[in-house]
Design a protein around this motif. Structure first.
Motif, PDB file in Angstrom:
ATOM      1  N   GLY A  23       0.806  -1.227   0.000  1.00 45.70           N
ATOM      2  CA  GLY A  23       0.000   0.000   0.000  1.00 45.70           C
ATOM      3  C   GLY A  23       0.835   1.272   0.000  1.00 45.70           C
ATOM      4  N   PRO A  24       1.770   1.412   0.953  1.00 51.11           N
ATOM      5  CA  PRO A  24       2.617   2.608   0.952  1.00 51.11           C
ATOM      6  C   PRO A  24       3.427   2.766  -0.329  1.00 51.11           C
ATOM      7  CG  PRO A  24       2.738   1.500   3.074  1.00 51.11           C
ATOM      8  CD  PRO A  24       1.956   0.606   2.171  1.00 51.11           C
ATOM      9  N   LEU A  51      -8.843   1.557  -4.733  1.00 55.09           N
ATOM     10  CA  LEU A  51      -7.487   2.103  -4.734  1.00 55.09           C
ATOM     11  C   LEU A  51      -7.141   2.720  -3.384  1.00 55.09           C
ATOM     12  CD1 LEU A  51      -7.449   3.811  -8.248  1.00 55.09           C
ATOM     13  CD2 LEU A  51      -6.113   1.809  -7.568  1.00 55.09           C
ATOM     14  N   SER A  52      -8.082   3.440  -2.831  1.00 49.07           N
ATOM     15  CA  SER A  52      -7.851   4.089  -1.545  1.00 49.07           C
ATOM     16  C   SER A  52      -7.613   3.059  -0.454  1.00 49.07           C
ATOM     17  CB  SER A  52      -9.049   4.964  -1.183  1.00 49.07           C
ATOM     18  OG  SER A  52      -8.860   5.560   0.082  1.00 49.07           O
ATOM     19  N   ARG A  53      -8.403   1.986  -0.448  1.00 53.53           N
ATOM     20  CA  ARG A  53      -8.229   0.947   0.562  1.00 53.53           C
ATOM     21  C   ARG A  53      -6.934   0.156   0.354  1.00 53.53           C
ATOM     22  NH1 ARG A  53     -12.745  -2.862   0.566  1.00 53.53           N
ATOM     23  NH2 ARG A  53     -13.309  -2.073  -1.492  1.00 53.53           N
ATOM     24  N   LEU A  54      -6.531  -0.029  -0.916  1.00 47.83           N
ATOM     25  CA  LEU A  54      -5.250  -0.677  -1.190  1.00 47.83           C
ATOM     26  C   LEU A  54      -4.104   0.121  -0.594  1.00 47.83           C
ATOM     27  CD1 LEU A  54      -5.337  -1.950  -4.901  1.00 47.83           C
ATOM     28  CD2 LEU A  54      -4.841  -3.314  -2.861  1.00 47.83           C
ATOM     29  N   GLU A  55      -4.105   1.421  -0.821  1.00 48.58           N
ATOM     30  CA  GLU A  55      -3.014   2.272  -0.355  1.00 48.58           C
ATOM     31  C   GLU A  55      -2.980   2.395   1.160  1.00 48.58           C
ATOM     32  OE1 GLU A  55      -2.571   5.171  -4.281  1.00 48.58           O
ATOM     33  OE2 GLU A  55      -3.086   6.028  -2.337  1.00 48.58           O
ATOM     34  N   GLY A  57      -4.045   0.045   3.228  1.00 45.46           N
ATOM     35  CA  GLY A  57      -3.913  -1.264   3.859  1.00 45.46           C
ATOM     36  C   GLY A  57      -5.235  -1.897   4.211  1.00 45.46           C
ATOM     37  N   GLY A  58      -6.341  -1.244   3.845  1.00 43.49           N
ATOM     38  CA  GLY A  58      -7.652  -1.796   4.149  1.00 43.49           C
ATOM     39  C   GLY A  58      -8.096  -2.867   3.169  1.00 43.49           C
ATOM     40  N   ARG A  59      -7.430  -2.980   2.046  1.00 44.72           N
ATOM     41  CA  ARG A  59      -7.762  -4.001   1.041  1.00 44.72           C
ATOM     42  C   ARG A  59      -6.513  -4.820   0.757  1.00 44.72           C
ATOM     43  NH1 ARG A  59     -11.497  -4.727  -3.286  1.00 44.72           N
ATOM     44  NH2 ARG A  59     -10.968  -6.758  -4.196  1.00 44.72           N
ATOM     45  N   ARG A  60      -6.665  -6.128   0.811  1.00 38.29           N
ATOM     46  CA  ARG A  60      -5.541  -7.022   0.566  1.00 38.29           C
ATOM     47  C   ARG A  60      -5.153  -6.977  -0.914  1.00 38.29           C
ATOM     48  NH1 ARG A  60      -3.755 -11.845   3.168  1.00 38.29           N
ATOM     49  NH2 ARG A  60      -2.694 -13.282   1.757  1.00 38.29           N
ATOM     50  N   PRO A  61      -3.875  -6.759  -1.238  1.00 38.12           N
ATOM     51  CA  PRO A  61      -3.456  -6.724  -2.646  1.00 38.12           C
ATOM     52  C   PRO A  61      -3.554  -8.106  -3.292  1.00 38.12           C
ATOM     53  CG  PRO A  61      -1.551  -6.595  -1.206  1.00 38.12           C
ATOM     54  CD  PRO A  61      -2.739  -6.511  -0.315  1.00 38.12           C
ATOM     55  N   THR A  62      -4.111  -8.163  -4.467  1.00 43.15           N
ATOM     56  CA  THR A  62      -4.189  -9.392  -5.245  1.00 43.15           C
ATOM     57  C   THR A  62      -3.530  -9.159  -6.593  1.00 43.15           C
ATOM     58  OG1 THR A  62      -6.314  -8.824  -6.242  1.00 43.15           O
ATOM     59  CG2 THR A  62      -6.374 -10.014  -4.141  1.00 43.15           C
ATOM     60  N   LEU A  63      -3.249 -10.236  -7.305  1.00 37.69           N
ATOM     61  CA  LEU A  63      -2.603 -10.122  -8.611  1.00 37.69           C
ATOM     62  C   LEU A  63      -3.449  -9.298  -9.573  1.00 37.69           C
ATOM     63  CD1 LEU A  63      -0.212 -10.988 -10.384  1.00 37.69           C
ATOM     64  CD2 LEU A  63      -1.529 -13.015 -11.039  1.00 37.69           C
ATOM     65  N   GLU A  64      -4.781  -9.490  -9.537  1.00 38.36           N
ATOM     66  CA  GLU A  64      -5.662  -8.765 -10.444  1.00 38.36           C
ATOM     67  C   GLU A  64      -5.624  -7.261 -10.201  1.00 38.36           C
ATOM     68  OE1 GLU A  64      -6.451 -11.379  -8.679  1.00 38.36           O
ATOM     69  OE2 GLU A  64      -6.818 -12.915 -10.197  1.00 38.36           O
ATOM     70  N   LEU A  80       7.101  -4.251  -6.066  1.00 37.65           N
ATOM     71  CA  LEU A  80       5.945  -3.909  -5.248  1.00 37.65           C
ATOM     72  C   LEU A  80       5.777  -4.839  -4.060  1.00 37.65           C
ATOM     73  CD1 LEU A  80       3.150  -2.970  -7.825  1.00 37.65           C
ATOM     74  CD2 LEU A  80       4.306  -1.455  -6.212  1.00 37.65           C
ATOM     75  N   VAL A  81       6.133  -6.100  -4.235  1.00 39.55           N
ATOM     76  CA  VAL A  81       5.853  -7.099  -3.211  1.00 39.55           C
ATOM     77  C   VAL A  81       7.130  -7.615  -2.562  1.00 39.55           C
ATOM     78  CG1 VAL A  81       4.435  -9.150  -2.721  1.00 39.55           C
ATOM     79  CG2 VAL A  81       3.921  -7.755  -4.695  1.00 39.55           C
ATOM     80  N   ARG A  82       8.231  -6.916  -2.735  1.00 37.51           N
ATOM     81  CA  ARG A  82       9.474  -7.386  -2.138  1.00 37.51           C
ATOM     82  C   ARG A  82       9.381  -7.308  -0.622  1.00 37.51           C
ATOM     83  NH1 ARG A  82      10.589  -2.128  -3.718  1.00 37.51           N
ATOM     84  NH2 ARG A  82      11.548  -0.807  -2.132  1.00 37.51           N
TER      85      ARG A  82
END
Length: 234
Positions: A23-24, A51-55, A57-64, A80-82
């Motif tokens: 997110g950050p 997008l707002s929840r992704l940034e 941390g309220g939404r779990r990042p997925t590949l899609e 992004l996922v390191r």
């Protein structure tokens, strides 16, 4: 002990840290592009709220979700996922033989540049000149290195360095006095590994703006070569 609930929330340790850092990173990338959430939503088809929840941390990042964002920001999924923890900086590449020589890669050969530590046995004295594109810089760690470039025959002692174009006929090996250990920096793209000295700077000043010839501390120009005096690299 890790519970099933903790596993469902993203596992523990470095995995959870990596997911939390996405997110950050997305927010920072958007800031560098100077884009609002609405503009990113239009380009990716992802809603502003998602997008707002992704940034945040309220939404779990997925590949899609992450893949179109990585493409738009011009980055990679790995970046992004390191892991938030620093990776092991050690280069772990296997040693290999080139003839009688042992070659230890010291870099990952990125951008056509590579670094090797080469052990040359004392009986490796047969001169076989080779030519190819590149530029090489050598530093003698121990022993006495014989370096032949066209008609020039030079002996380098421990602590001495040399650089040369591998478009010229070249070979290096032992003088016959014993084994040699060498660090080789090679560029297949023809970019010089140039170590400037005070003498170089003085010569540049003397030459002025009319000088077209790039200096290499007295060494010929070019790009770096194979680790075993012209042998193929792995």
């Amino acid at each position: 002990m890790v519970t099933d609930e903790q596993r469902d929330d993203g596992a523990s340790g470095t995995v959870a840290e990596a997911i939390a850092a996405v997110g950050p990173r997305l927010r920072a990338l958007r800031g560098r592009k100077d884009l609002g959430l609405a503009a990113v939503a239009r380009r990716t088809g992802i809603s502003v709220s998602t997008l707002s929840r992704l940034e945040s941390g309220g939404r779990r990042p997925t590949l899609e979700l992450v893949l179109p964002l990585a493409e738009m920001y011009g980055t990679t999924l790995d970046d992004l996922v390191r892991s938030a923890r620093p990776a092991d900086p050690r280069v772990r590449r296997p040693q290999f033989a080139v003839g009688a020589r042992l070659v230890q890669p010291l870099s990952w050969n990125r951008a056509g540049r590579s670094t090797y530590r080469i052990h040359v046995p004392g009986h490796d004295t047969r001169v076989e000149l080779q030519r190819h594109e590149g530029h090489e810089w050598l530093f003698v760690l121990s022993g006495r290195l014989r370096l032949v470039i066209d008609e020039d025959d030079t002996v380098l002692e421990a602590g001495e360095a040399a650089e040369f174009s591998t478009l010229r006929g070249h070979w290096f090996g032992s003088t016959g006095d014993g084994p040699v250990d060498v660090i080789s920096l090679f560029s297949s793209e023809g970019e010089k590994v140039h170590v400037r000295s005070y003498e170089d700077e003085d010569e540049d000043e003397d030459q002025g703006e009319d000088g077209d010839e790039e200096r290499g501390g007295g060494a010929p120009e070019g790009a770096e070569t194979a680790p075993a005096g012209g042998a193929d690299r792995a």
